[in-house]
Design a protein around this motif. Sequence first.
Motif, PDB file in Angstrom:
ATOM      1  N   MET A 195       6.575  28.530  44.738  1.00  0.00           N
ATOM      2  CA  MET A 195       5.265  28.744  44.122  1.00  0.00           C
ATOM      3  C   MET A 195       4.280  27.655  44.543  1.00  0.00           C
ATOM      4  SD  MET A 195       5.484  31.492  42.165  1.00  0.00           S
ATOM      5  CE  MET A 195       4.279  31.350  40.850  1.00  0.00           C
ATOM      6  N   PHE A 196       4.653  26.833  45.522  1.00  0.00           N
ATOM      7  CA  PHE A 196       3.804  25.727  45.925  1.00  0.00           C
ATOM      8  C   PHE A 196       2.818  26.145  47.021  1.00  0.00           C
ATOM      9  CE2 PHE A 196       7.343  23.718  43.828  1.00  0.00           C
ATOM     10  CZ  PHE A 196       6.736  22.699  43.103  1.00  0.00           C
ATOM     11  N   THR A 197       2.119  27.245  46.773  1.00  0.00           N
ATOM     12  CA  THR A 197       1.067  27.699  47.684  1.00  0.00           C
ATOM     13  C   THR A 197      -0.277  27.742  46.965  1.00  0.00           C
ATOM     14  OG1 THR A 197       1.496  30.014  47.148  1.00  0.00           O
ATOM     15  CG2 THR A 197       2.693  29.092  49.013  1.00  0.00           C
ATOM     16  N   ALA A 198      -0.363  27.037  45.845  1.00  0.00           N
ATOM     17  CA  ALA A 198      -1.547  27.145  44.993  1.00  0.00           C
ATOM     18  C   ALA A 198      -2.829  26.841  45.743  1.00  0.00           C
ATOM     19  CB  ALA A 198      -1.411  26.200  43.796  1.00  0.00           C
ATOM     20  N   TRP A 199      -2.805  25.825  46.588  1.00  0.00           N
ATOM     21  CA  TRP A 199      -4.015  25.442  47.316  1.00  0.00           C
ATOM     22  C   TRP A 199      -4.094  26.152  48.660  1.00  0.00           C
ATOM     23  CZ3 TRP A 199      -7.289  22.994  44.330  1.00  0.00           C
ATOM     24  CH2 TRP A 199      -6.795  22.265  43.253  1.00  0.00           C
ATOM     25  N   ALA A 200      -2.969  26.376  49.288  1.00  0.00           N
ATOM     26  CA  ALA A 200      -2.976  27.013  50.600  1.00  0.00           C
ATOM     27  C   ALA A 200      -3.390  28.474  50.513  1.00  0.00           C
ATOM     28  CB  ALA A 200      -1.591  26.902  51.244  1.00  0.00           C
ATOM     29  N   SER A 201      -3.139  29.124  49.370  1.00  0.00           N
ATOM     30  CA  SER A 201      -3.490  30.535  49.208  1.00  0.00           C
ATOM     31  C   SER A 201      -4.140  30.748  47.848  1.00  0.00           C
ATOM     32  CB  SER A 201      -2.252  31.421  49.354  1.00  0.00           C
ATOM     33  OG  SER A 201      -2.610  32.780  49.199  1.00  0.00           O
ATOM     34  N   PRO A 202      -5.430  30.488  47.729  1.00  0.00           N
ATOM     35  CA  PRO A 202      -6.114  30.736  46.448  1.00  0.00           C
ATOM     36  C   PRO A 202      -6.012  32.186  46.000  1.00  0.00           C
ATOM     37  CG  PRO A 202      -7.504  29.430  47.918  1.00  0.00           C
ATOM     38  CD  PRO A 202      -6.344  29.900  48.736  1.00  0.00           C
ATOM     39  N   THR A 203      -5.966  33.117  46.951  1.00  0.00           N
ATOM     40  CA  THR A 203      -5.865  34.525  46.572  1.00  0.00           C
ATOM     41  C   THR A 203      -4.548  34.802  45.847  1.00  0.00           C
ATOM     42  OG1 THR A 203      -4.921  35.108  48.736  1.00  0.00           O
ATOM     43  CG2 THR A 203      -7.298  35.237  48.508  1.00  0.00           C
ATOM     44  N   GLN A 204      -3.456  34.219  46.325  1.00  0.00           N
ATOM     45  CA  GLN A 204      -2.160  34.406  45.673  1.00  0.00           C
ATOM     46  C   GLN A 204      -2.165  33.781  44.289  1.00  0.00           C
ATOM     47  OE1 GLN A 204       0.409  36.175  46.536  1.00  0.00           O
ATOM     48  NE2 GLN A 204       1.825  35.524  44.943  1.00  0.00           N
ATOM     49  N   THR A 205      -2.732  32.599  44.166  1.00  0.00           N
ATOM     50  CA  THR A 205      -2.773  31.907  42.882  1.00  0.00           C
ATOM     51  C   THR A 205      -3.590  32.694  41.869  1.00  0.00           C
ATOM     52  OG1 THR A 205      -2.614  29.793  44.034  1.00  0.00           O
ATOM     53  CG2 THR A 205      -3.373  29.733  41.759  1.00  0.00           C
ATOM     54  N   PHE A 206      -4.756  33.179  42.296  1.00  0.00           N
ATOM     55  CA  PHE A 206      -5.624  33.941  41.406  1.00  0.00           C
ATOM     56  C   PHE A 206      -4.959  35.256  41.007  1.00  0.00           C
ATOM     57  CE2 PHE A 206      -9.756  36.371  40.766  1.00  0.00           C
ATOM     58  CZ  PHE A 206     -10.067  35.733  39.576  1.00  0.00           C
ATOM     59  N   GLY A 207      -4.368  35.939  41.971  1.00  0.00           N
ATOM     60  CA  GLY A 207      -3.684  37.182  41.662  1.00  0.00           C
ATOM     61  C   GLY A 207      -2.515  36.981  40.715  1.00  0.00           C
ATOM     62  N   THR A 220      -3.355  27.364  38.056  1.00  0.00           N
ATOM     63  CA  THR A 220      -1.938  27.021  38.134  1.00  0.00           C
ATOM     64  C   THR A 220      -1.395  26.623  36.771  1.00  0.00           C
ATOM     65  OG1 THR A 220      -2.270  26.255  40.411  1.00  0.00           O
ATOM     66  CG2 THR A 220      -0.278  25.523  39.299  1.00  0.00           C
ATOM     67  N   VAL A 221      -2.160  25.843  36.026  1.00  0.00           N
ATOM     68  CA  VAL A 221      -1.728  25.395  34.698  1.00  0.00           C
ATOM     69  C   VAL A 221      -1.575  26.584  33.757  1.00  0.00           C
ATOM     70  CG1 VAL A 221      -2.403  24.048  32.682  1.00  0.00           C
ATOM     71  CG2 VAL A 221      -2.711  23.097  34.975  1.00  0.00           C
ATOM     72  N   ALA A 222      -2.566  27.473  33.751  1.00  0.00           N
ATOM     73  CA  ALA A 222      -2.493  28.643  32.873  1.00  0.00           C
ATOM     74  C   ALA A 222      -1.307  29.525  33.241  1.00  0.00           C
ATOM     75  CB  ALA A 222      -3.804  29.435  32.955  1.00  0.00           C
ATOM     76  N   LEU A 223      -1.000  29.620  34.526  1.00  0.00           N
ATOM     77  CA  LEU A 223       0.126  30.448  34.957  1.00  0.00           C
ATOM     78  C   LEU A 223       1.446  29.910  34.418  1.00  0.00           C
ATOM     79  CD1 LEU A 223       1.194  32.821  36.601  1.00  0.00           C
ATOM     80  CD2 LEU A 223       1.265  31.311  38.603  1.00  0.00           C
ATOM     81  N   VAL A 224       1.608  28.599  34.376  1.00  0.00           N
ATOM     82  CA  VAL A 224       2.836  28.010  33.824  1.00  0.00           C
ATOM     83  C   VAL A 224       3.038  28.480  32.387  1.00  0.00           C
ATOM     84  CG1 VAL A 224       3.924  25.847  33.106  1.00  0.00           C
ATOM     85  CG2 VAL A 224       2.816  25.992  35.329  1.00  0.00           C
ATOM     86  N   VAL A 225       1.987  28.420  31.597  1.00  0.00           N
ATOM     87  CA  VAL A 225       2.086  28.829  30.190  1.00  0.00           C
ATOM     88  C   VAL A 225       2.398  30.319  30.079  1.00  0.00           C
ATOM     89  CG1 VAL A 225       0.842  28.969  28.005  1.00  0.00           C
ATOM     90  CG2 VAL A 225       0.516  26.988  29.484  1.00  0.00           C
ATOM     91  N   LEU A 226       1.765  31.129  30.930  1.00  0.00           N
ATOM     92  CA  LEU A 226       1.980  32.570  30.849  1.00  0.00           C
ATOM     93  C   LEU A 226       3.395  32.964  31.275  1.00  0.00           C
ATOM     94  CD1 LEU A 226      -1.479  33.835  32.130  1.00  0.00           C
ATOM     95  CD2 LEU A 226      -0.539  34.082  29.825  1.00  0.00           C
ATOM     96  N   SER A 279     -10.774  24.373  41.849  1.00  0.00           N
ATOM     97  CA  SER A 279     -10.671  25.738  41.332  1.00  0.00           C
ATOM     98  C   SER A 279      -9.263  26.187  40.974  1.00  0.00           C
ATOM     99  CB  SER A 279     -11.282  26.723  42.335  1.00  0.00           C
ATOM    100  OG  SER A 279     -12.683  26.667  42.281  1.00  0.00           O
ATOM    101  N   THR A 280      -8.289  25.950  41.834  1.00  0.00           N
ATOM    102  CA  THR A 280      -6.979  26.553  41.591  1.00  0.00           C
ATOM    103  C   THR A 280      -6.099  25.752  40.627  1.00  0.00           C
ATOM    104  OG1 THR A 280      -6.082  25.507  43.574  1.00  0.00           O
ATOM    105  CG2 THR A 280      -6.931  27.740  43.808  1.00  0.00           C
ATOM    106  N   LEU A 281      -6.483  24.527  40.291  1.00  0.00           N
ATOM    107  CA  LEU A 281      -5.645  23.751  39.380  1.00  0.00           C
ATOM    108  C   LEU A 281      -5.587  24.365  37.984  1.00  0.00           C
ATOM    109  CD1 LEU A 281      -3.801  21.352  39.062  1.00  0.00           C
ATOM    110  CD2 LEU A 281      -5.791  19.947  38.490  1.00  0.00           C
TER     111      LEU A 281
END
Length: 666
Positions: free
Chosen positions: A211-223, A164-170, A159-161
């Motif tokens: 920013m390396f909490t993508a998997w440890a905190s899905p809520t942070q990544t999604f937000g 994470t990819v879209a966030l890099v572009v944004l 789910s969070t991968l």
Amino acid sequence: MTGGRAWAGLEELAAGVAVGYAVEVLAYLPARAVGMPRLVLVPSVLVVGAFVVVPGLRRFWRNAGRERVRGWCGWALGGVVGYLVVWSALFLYRVPVGRAYVDMPYHLALLGEVKRQVPPMFPSVLGEPLPYHWFVYAEMAATSWVTGIEPVTLVYRLSTLPMTVALVVLVAAVGRRVGGSWAAGVAAVGVTYFLFGPVLQDGVVFTTRSMFTAWASPTQTFGALLFAPVVLLLVRGVRGRAWVVLVLLVAVLAGAKATFLPLLLAGAVLVAGVRWVVERRVPGRWLVVAGLALGGLVAAQAVLFGRGTQGTEIEPFATMRVLWGGVTGVSQGDPAGVLGVLAAVQLFCLACVWGGVAGLGWRRLGEPEVLLLVGMGGAGVGAVLVLGHPAESQLYFLESVRPYLSVAAVCGVVVAGRAWVGEGRSAARAVGVAVALGAGVAMVVAGVQGFVRVEPDLGGLMEVVGPYLVLVAVTVVVVVVVVRRRPARAGVVLVVVGVMAGYGVPASAVEMVRHVVPDEGRRERVVPRGGREAARWLREHSRAGDVVATDLHCRPVIAPGCDSRHYWVAGFSERRVLVEGWAYAESTLSRARAYGGSYLSVPFADAARLAANDAVFAAPTRENVRRLATGYGVRWLLTRIGPRLDGYAALRFSNRAFAVYELPAG
């Protein structure tokens, strides 16, 4: 992918991914509430149908961008994405589910809860409310219902991968809009993900948060993903129908990660205030943005979080107190001034990463989009200094603004660099030499400091702070030398920012290597052998509304007290548990300060319930078993294998380690 038209379209695609997630969540909530979760597909069907029926809409599929982008920019962003994929593969995909990060079963339990019911409750403590950011689990639940993919695969693997990819572009897109080029966007991405504050001795980290909490905190990544297009809309100048998208994103942010809303509020208020002072007129657009942020925050607090705080309190210098306690073992009765000194060093480390903000100058700093970034960044830094949380969750404020502070810093360097070049000097050469100088100084100081031992007294403070004082002294010397040569202000800014960034280069290089070097050390087993099998059997042979009781509450770690971050029963069975782990419950975090130690040492809030629960497993009788069934609605028991429950409940499943019993009805 390296052509200009492709990248311009990719910006829109990444923003569209975020908006799509937001629509999916808002569609899932009512669909799940009425018991028909697959109705989440309705918006997708309507959109595709509209494009099929109305040919004029199809032009929006085509990329209208005309800006040519240098090939290296595309390859650089692709490299960042590749790096994040490799990191994910090495530190999550290759790790067995049973040995993954300790919080992964907790995320799985929340997904199972949201897949089963909306609004959700805390799954591992029956009846406990869930004042938490849970919309990312609604997105995962919708995906699971539509595709049939197992929740464990979504949480641990998929789910969070893409988020994470879209966030890099944004982040690159925001940097491009504010900095004026894709090169500035790429530089902002580099600072966001790969530049950290100096670390001069083992165990002493004045965090600049990664920013390396993508998997440890899905809520942070999604937000973070949902917040990025909000900022992108604002820096582009939101108008017309874009307001609808902005309102949609803010509404979903309220339940996805409300942490971002006070940051947005602070940035919008700063812009509105400065524009009013400068222009002497009401900045209506920014007041509307501030109103949206405030409204979303109030709604989230009143409706979703039930006025709970999850343990967050106003506690100045709490972050520094934890650092000092970790270094010296002294957590109470800190010497006067110690925390203030540590806070000053913390700010210095932050300046090593984002010191480029100083190069913005009054002209650029007066621009609304730049003020927005600086206001949000200041609010994030302030939150780290002023707020406290039992699990140091106040640091998520700093992580949340990391991309936008990075964009502002890069823009400051661009402004100073253009002024420096205007004087006929080579900005790149000056910055390169300054960075090399800073990196060399940091390595020398760190090497010397490796021979010094920190002691738990006031002298220990100097041993912690002393290396940073050396860096400050070197910075002052550099300023004096540069100023004596009488360059323009831009030259001073470039050299000083370069030196300070160089201080962080050695630590950043170590972090970059560490993230992509496989950890061959023995990982702690979070889910014991046989546990997943037993919980899965229970999921397949019970009803969605059944309640489970277990005597498994504490993680098997060598530590005083009970580490109650135990969630795999609820996670893999996808059933509510009478009492399993309570570490992240509101009833625990809200009492953590009263106990004066770690939140992990806080006992369960309802001692009578815990006693009734555990009595059934320790000394079962017909009376206490009946009480569990009739008083608490328990239908199933999951425990370690043993004969004690024979005769009081029906054994339905067992393996070498665990057994599942069914209680008689009534």
